[in-house]
Write a protein that holds these residues in place. Structure first.
Motif, mmCIF file in Angstrom:
data_model
loop_
_atom_site.group_PDB
_atom_site.id
_atom_site.type_symbol
_atom_site.label_atom_id
_atom_site.label_comp_id
_atom_site.label_asym_id
_atom_site.label_seq_id
_atom_site.Cartn_x
_atom_site.Cartn_y
_atom_site.Cartn_z
ATOM 1 N N LEU A 102 0.833 -1.199 0.000
ATOM 2 C CA LEU A 102 0.000 0.000 0.000
ATOM 3 C C LEU A 102 0.872 1.255 0.000
ATOM 4 O O LEU A 102 1.905 1.294 0.658
ATOM 5 N N ILE A 103 0.401 2.269 -0.705
ATOM 6 C CA ILE A 103 1.146 3.517 -0.806
ATOM 7 C C ILE A 103 0.500 4.578 0.072
ATOM 8 O O ILE A 103 -0.703 4.817 -0.013
ATOM 9 N N LYS A 104 1.315 5.197 0.943
ATOM 10 C CA LYS A 104 0.831 6.279 1.815
ATOM 11 C C LYS A 104 0.542 7.501 0.959
ATOM 12 O O LYS A 104 1.254 7.742 -0.011
ATOM 13 N N PRO A 105 -0.410 8.321 1.308
ATOM 14 C CA PRO A 105 -1.348 8.115 2.403
ATOM 15 C C PRO A 105 -2.400 7.087 2.005
ATOM 16 O O PRO A 105 -2.769 6.958 0.850
ATOM 17 N N VAL A 106 -2.871 6.360 3.008
ATOM 18 C CA VAL A 106 -3.864 5.320 2.779
ATOM 19 C C VAL A 106 -4.996 5.524 3.781
ATOM 20 O O VAL A 106 -4.766 5.959 4.902
ATOM 21 N N SER A 107 -6.199 5.237 3.360
ATOM 22 C CA SER A 107 -7.356 5.455 4.232
ATOM 23 C C SER A 107 -7.445 4.354 5.284
ATOM 24 O O SER A 107 -6.985 3.229 5.073
ATOM 25 N N MET A 108 -8.077 4.689 6.382
ATOM 26 C CA MET A 108 -8.294 3.698 7.434
ATOM 27 C C MET A 108 -9.167 2.555 6.909
ATOM 28 O O MET A 108 -8.955 1.402 7.262
ATOM 29 N N LYS A 109 -10.091 2.872 6.023
ATOM 30 C CA LYS A 109 -10.948 1.843 5.429
ATOM 31 C C LYS A 109 -10.093 0.817 4.676
ATOM 32 O O LYS A 109 -10.302 -0.382 4.799
ATOM 33 N N GLU A 110 -9.124 1.289 3.916
ATOM 34 C CA GLU A 110 -8.259 0.385 3.155
ATOM 35 C C GLU A 110 -7.378 -0.446 4.088
ATOM 36 O O GLU A 110 -7.178 -1.648 3.870
ATOM 37 N N LEU A 111 -6.872 0.180 5.161
ATOM 38 C CA LEU A 111 -6.078 -0.564 6.138
ATOM 39 C C LEU A 111 -6.921 -1.666 6.777
ATOM 40 O O LEU A 111 -6.477 -2.806 6.901
ATOM 41 N N LEU A 112 -8.127 -1.311 7.149
ATOM 42 C CA LEU A 112 -9.034 -2.261 7.797
ATOM 43 C C LEU A 112 -9.394 -3.410 6.855
ATOM 44 O O LEU A 112 -9.410 -4.580 7.264
ATOM 45 N N GLU A 113 -9.655 -3.108 5.600
ATOM 46 C CA GLU A 113 -9.958 -4.155 4.621
ATOM 47 C C GLU A 113 -8.792 -5.131 4.496
ATOM 48 O O GLU A 113 -8.991 -6.346 4.435
ATOM 49 N N ASN A 114 -7.568 -4.596 4.485
ATOM 50 C CA ASN A 114 -6.386 -5.458 4.394
ATOM 51 C C ASN A 114 -6.229 -6.330 5.625
ATOM 52 O O ASN A 114 -5.869 -7.505 5.521
ATOM 53 N N VAL A 115 -6.497 -5.774 6.802
ATOM 54 C CA VAL A 115 -6.412 -6.565 8.031
ATOM 55 C C VAL A 115 -7.425 -7.703 7.979
ATOM 56 O O VAL A 115 -7.103 -8.857 8.298
ATOM 57 N N GLU A 116 -8.634 -7.404 7.563
ATOM 58 C CA GLU A 116 -9.672 -8.433 7.508
ATOM 59 C C GLU A 116 -9.337 -9.521 6.488
ATOM 60 O O GLU A 116 -9.507 -10.705 6.763
ATOM 61 N N GLU A 117 -8.829 -9.133 5.327
ATOM 62 C CA GLU A 117 -8.454 -10.123 4.307
ATOM 63 C C GLU A 117 -7.267 -10.965 4.771
ATOM 64 O O GLU A 117 -7.253 -12.188 4.578
ATOM 65 N N ALA A 118 -6.278 -10.322 5.390
ATOM 66 C CA ALA A 118 -5.111 -11.057 5.885
ATOM 67 C C ALA A 118 -5.514 -12.005 7.003
ATOM 68 O O ALA A 118 -5.048 -13.151 7.064
ATOM 69 N N SER A 119 -6.403 -11.559 7.888
ATOM 70 C CA SER A 119 -6.884 -12.413 8.988
ATOM 71 C C SER A 119 -7.614 -13.628 8.445
ATOM 72 O O SER A 119 -7.443 -14.744 8.956
ATOM 73 N N ALA A 120 -8.421 -13.430 7.427
ATOM 74 C CA ALA A 120 -9.146 -14.544 6.809
ATOM 75 C C ALA A 120 -8.161 -15.546 6.199
ATOM 76 O O ALA A 120 -8.341 -16.762 6.317
ATOM 77 N N LYS A 121 -7.112 -15.057 5.577
ATOM 78 C CA LYS A 121 -6.102 -15.938 4.989
ATOM 79 C C LYS A 121 -5.398 -16.751 6.079
ATOM 80 O O LYS A 121 -5.206 -17.958 5.934
ATOM 81 N N ILE A 122 -5.034 -16.089 7.182
ATOM 82 C CA ILE A 122 -4.381 -16.787 8.290
ATOM 83 C C ILE A 122 -5.298 -17.883 8.823
ATOM 84 O O ILE A 122 -4.867 -19.015 9.060
ATOM 85 N N TYR A 123 -6.572 -17.570 9.003
ATOM 86 C CA TYR A 123 -7.539 -18.539 9.509
ATOM 87 C C TYR A 123 -7.620 -19.759 8.572
ATOM 88 O O TYR A 123 -7.598 -20.909 9.032
#
Length: 138
Positions: A102-123
């Motif tokens: 991701l390239i700064k500046p990045v929105s909190m929405k985009e950060l949150l989407e990435n966390v959720e997708e990464a968490s799903a992958k880990i699961y």
């Protein structure tokens, strides 16, 4: 996915502080580090699921830190977050196992989407591992 533990690694204190507060308001456990070396030390001590990692840092840069994280902690997902984007760095990071770039500046929405997708992958990865172990013991 709110039980996902996040680490922010960046040499900009202000960015760390602001982003940490935003994630904490959403219910996440958040750790911060200002160097790759400290990030690796913290990963030894804490269970962390997703790392946001800056590329340009003094000492160990983000690419070297990414390599070391993926080698020692393969289930940790690393999202490169940088203001110094180059196609070479993006391609290299993705080849080394970064979840996203991701390239700064990045929105909190985009950060949150990435966390959720990464968490799903880990699961999914952990579920596959558990299934394989069950099949192997039967």
């Amino acid at each position: 996915m709110r039980n996902t533990r996040i680490m922010l690694v960046d040499d900009e204190d202000r960015l760390l502080s602001t982003t940490k507060k935003l994630f904490e308001k959403l219910g996440f456990d958040v750790f911060t580090c200002t160097s790759g070396k400290k990030a690796l030390e913290l990963l030894e001590q804490e269970e962390i699921h997703v790392v946001f990692l800056d590329i340009k840092m003094p000492g160990m840069d983000g690419i070297e830190t990414l390599q070391r994280i993926k080698k020692k902690f393969p289930f940790v997902e690393v999202i490169i977050l940088t203001g110094h984007a180059s196609m070479e760095a993006a391609v290299e990071g993705l080849k080394l196992g970064a979840f996203d770039f991701l390239i700064k500046p990045v929105s909190m929405k985009e950060l949150l989407e990435n966390v959720e997708e990464a968490s799903a992958k880990i699961y999914r990865q952990k579920q596959r591992l558990l299934s394989a172990r069950k099949e192997g013991s039967s």
